[in-house]
Design a protein around this motif. Structure first.
Motif, mmCIF file in Angstrom:
data_model
loop_
_atom_site.group_PDB
_atom_site.id
_atom_site.type_symbol
_atom_site.label_atom_id
_atom_site.label_comp_id
_atom_site.label_asym_id
_atom_site.label_seq_id
_atom_site.Cartn_x
_atom_site.Cartn_y
_atom_site.Cartn_z
ATOM 1 N N LEU A 62 119.840 88.099 28.249
ATOM 2 C CA LEU A 62 119.165 89.427 28.870
ATOM 3 C C LEU A 62 117.392 89.085 28.448
ATOM 4 N N MET A 63 117.123 88.171 27.796
ATOM 5 C CA MET A 63 115.801 87.572 27.650
ATOM 6 C C MET A 63 115.751 86.138 27.522
ATOM 7 N N GLN A 64 115.271 85.352 28.449
ATOM 8 C CA GLN A 64 115.059 83.987 28.395
ATOM 9 C C GLN A 64 113.800 83.614 29.073
ATOM 10 N N PRO A 105 112.997 75.547 29.762
ATOM 11 C CA PRO A 105 113.582 76.845 29.232
ATOM 12 C C PRO A 105 113.202 76.813 27.709
ATOM 13 N N SER A 106 113.188 77.994 27.240
ATOM 14 C CA SER A 106 113.063 78.179 25.770
ATOM 15 C C SER A 106 114.488 77.888 25.007
ATOM 16 N N SER A 107 115.559 78.142 25.646
ATOM 17 C CA SER A 107 117.158 77.866 25.096
ATOM 18 C C SER A 107 117.897 77.554 26.524
ATOM 19 N N ARG A 108 118.848 76.662 26.002
ATOM 20 C CA ARG A 108 119.612 76.294 26.832
ATOM 21 C C ARG A 108 121.094 76.965 26.546
ATOM 22 N N VAL A 155 106.369 87.798 34.902
ATOM 23 C CA VAL A 155 105.867 86.417 35.396
ATOM 24 C C VAL A 155 104.419 86.411 34.576
ATOM 25 N N THR A 156 104.089 85.545 33.754
ATOM 26 C CA THR A 156 102.804 85.545 33.113
ATOM 27 C C THR A 156 102.114 83.966 33.319
ATOM 28 N N LYS A 157 100.731 83.759 33.416
ATOM 29 C CA LYS A 157 100.054 82.824 33.657
ATOM 30 C C LYS A 157 99.777 82.335 32.256
ATOM 31 N N ILE A 158 100.232 81.541 31.806
ATOM 32 C CA ILE A 158 99.855 80.772 30.397
ATOM 33 C C ILE A 158 98.859 79.499 30.204
ATOM 34 N N ASN A 159 98.491 79.318 29.118
ATOM 35 C CA ASN A 159 97.818 78.099 28.752
ATOM 36 C C ASN A 159 98.553 76.891 28.994
ATOM 37 N N ALA A 160 97.838 75.571 29.566
ATOM 38 C CA ALA A 160 98.469 74.658 29.673
ATOM 39 C C ALA A 160 99.154 73.970 28.704
ATOM 40 N N ASP A 161 98.673 74.273 27.213
ATOM 41 C CA ASP A 161 99.371 73.771 26.251
ATOM 42 C C ASP A 161 100.332 74.633 25.551
ATOM 43 N N PHE A 162 100.737 75.560 26.204
ATOM 44 C CA PHE A 162 101.769 76.429 25.726
ATOM 45 C C PHE A 162 103.148 75.776 26.259
ATOM 46 N N HIS A 163 104.220 75.804 25.312
ATOM 47 C CA HIS A 163 105.388 75.351 25.760
ATOM 48 C C HIS A 163 106.657 76.336 25.388
ATOM 49 N N SER A 164 107.557 76.722 26.526
ATOM 50 C CA SER A 164 108.536 77.536 26.159
ATOM 51 C C SER A 164 109.461 77.224 25.088
ATOM 52 N N ARG A 165 109.665 76.079 24.861
ATOM 53 C CA ARG A 165 110.763 75.538 23.935
ATOM 54 C C ARG A 165 109.714 75.393 22.586
ATOM 55 N N TYR A 166 108.643 74.673 22.572
ATOM 56 C CA TYR A 166 107.911 74.337 21.295
ATOM 57 C C TYR A 166 107.361 75.417 20.637
ATOM 58 N N ASP A 167 106.749 76.569 21.431
ATOM 59 C CA ASP A 167 106.147 77.834 21.049
ATOM 60 C C ASP A 167 107.137 78.804 20.741
ATOM 61 N N CYS A 168 108.530 78.439 20.700
ATOM 62 C CA CYS A 168 109.739 79.500 20.230
ATOM 63 C C CYS A 168 109.695 79.499 18.814
ATOM 64 N N VAL A 169 109.723 80.621 18.279
ATOM 65 C CA VAL A 169 109.622 80.763 16.774
ATOM 66 C C VAL A 169 110.965 81.344 16.079
#
Lengths: 272, 272
Positions: A58-60, A47-50, A92-106
């Motif tokens: 409303l958005m995770q 997850p982006s956030s726990r 639902v989105t297909k994303i690049n293999a180097d994308f990470h929901s937590r590390y790419d969260c700004v």
């Protein structure tokens, strides 16, 4: 192998939080249970956030890797038809293999909802926090501005927080008077354990005339959880938005604000 | 011995209904549990209405007899401090010993709430019914008027209804378009098992263009549950008001409407 990103909402009232626990329902368990049935194998989600027990989203975002090759609408249907009615997959989105929901969260935006009424409202049970008294919105708004900027938030997070770096940047903080009560809306680079709920409790005490906004700099400087007061209940808290790119974040914060970024990672690529 | 009348609200989402069942939480159990602890003895409560599993009440009455002599505000506090957060006692009144919350009820108002959205809203889980399509409000309102008056509602109640006399009087029925969807508001002398939910489902089918309001008289005349269609989900249904006197009821229904009364019973006497 494909990496899939889910954007989801959930009602936290009946969950022990996002992350799998020894006991009780969690959002992570509900999602991984469906993936296990589809793959006949355990698939870990990230997850982006726990969020904590009782906190809503409303958005995770969560991502996972799969060997299945399904179009995004089939993924969405597979989840939504199997999920309980307190979780919903919005996108639902297909994303690049180097994308990470937590590390790419700004950045993240949270909203805290309070209703003011002489008696508690059973229909708002679990989804808003009840107060009986009028709060001073102007004072709360002024106080909230002391949180803006980059600070060490040790005083405003749970003493149980294990993460070492407690520096976070608050970009925007506003207190809004609604028809039924008050809303606290904050955008920041990230938030520590219980941080929004402790800041909101402090601001409500300012609104009640018990504390002063001008105390905030000294409380921050003290790096001492005991200085900041109590923690507002979980039921009023909503994870409202997650920013996966600086561009998105820039649109929602005051013009000219400098964004604090972790080492930049590749942008989210939408392939549908 | 005193007779006490409680006016209460509850969120039906996590209850198996009002009445004690073999399994699961019920409102009756939660109230009687507190009375038992206070009296060291079993005390039976009597409601104005037995709501089903998942149905909410903004106003419900129950009465009970007690040997304890407490002021009404102490009763209210004793309940509200011990009740779970999905039940709330709004008001406590001391009443005459011949008053009965069910027999002295002369009418009830129900509201049914529907929200219209492309996707279900996890925050409305358990408290409103989700639809995706636009309904024709004018047609639904016209159709609702066919229910007004005194009819045998056998076709519009559950086939499991055990009560023999299925004649009820509908005084007012309106369908309202709200910012987020639709509300169905009905006042009647009383309602049979599932009756509001079957009428609402029929009206929604009228709003979708699948049924016609003008079919209603023939369906009523048929006295056949299979003619009326399905039952709308419980989660949208609210017991909104209970009328304990003809005077109260008269205020909420069109002028000049004749009220159908059971053999008159003594009026509610407030002694506080």
């Amino acid at each position: 192998m494909e990496r899939i990103l889910l954007q989801l909402s959930y009602n936290g009232a009946d969950f022990q939080g996002f992350q799998i626990q020894n006991e009780g329902r969690t959002v992570q368990y509900e999602l991984e249970r469906i993936l296990k049935r589809m793959h006949k194998d355990f698939i870990r989600i990230h997850p982006s956030s726990r969020t904590d027990k009782g906190v809503h989203a409303l958005m995770q975002y969560v991502h996972f890797d799969t060997t299945l090759s399904l179009p995004t609408n089939k993924w969405q249907h597979a989840f939504n038809s199997a999920l309980p009615d307190d979780i919903y997959i919005n996108e639902v989105t297909k994303i690049n293999a180097d994308f990470h929901s937590r590390y790419d969260c700004v950045g993240k935006a949270y909203r805290y909802k309070v209703y003011k009424a002489p008696h508690r409202d059973v229909l708002k049970r679990g989804i808003e926090t009840h107060i009986t008294e009028t709060l001073d919105t102007r004072k709360m708004n002024e106080a909230a501005q002391y949180f803006i900027g980059t600070h060490d938030f040790t005083s405003f997070c749970s003493a149980k927080t294990e993460i070492e770096n407690k520096e976070r940047t608050m970009y925007k903080f506003e207190v809004i008077e609604t028809d039924t009560g008050y809303e606290f809306f904050v955008i920041g680079s990230g938030f520590l354990y219980n941080m929004v709920r402790i800041m909101v409790h402090f601001l409500m005490d300012v609104g009640r005339g018990k504390r002063q906004g001008s105390e905030i700099p000294a409380i921050i400087a003290a790096s001492d959880r005991t200085k900041a007061g109590k923690t507002a209940p979980a039921e009023g808290l909503y994870l409202e938005k997650i920013y996966l790119s600086p561009e998105e974040l820039t649109q929602d914060i005051p013009k000219g604000t400098t964004i604090t970024l972790k080492p930049t990672r590749r942008q989210l690529t939408q392939q549908s």
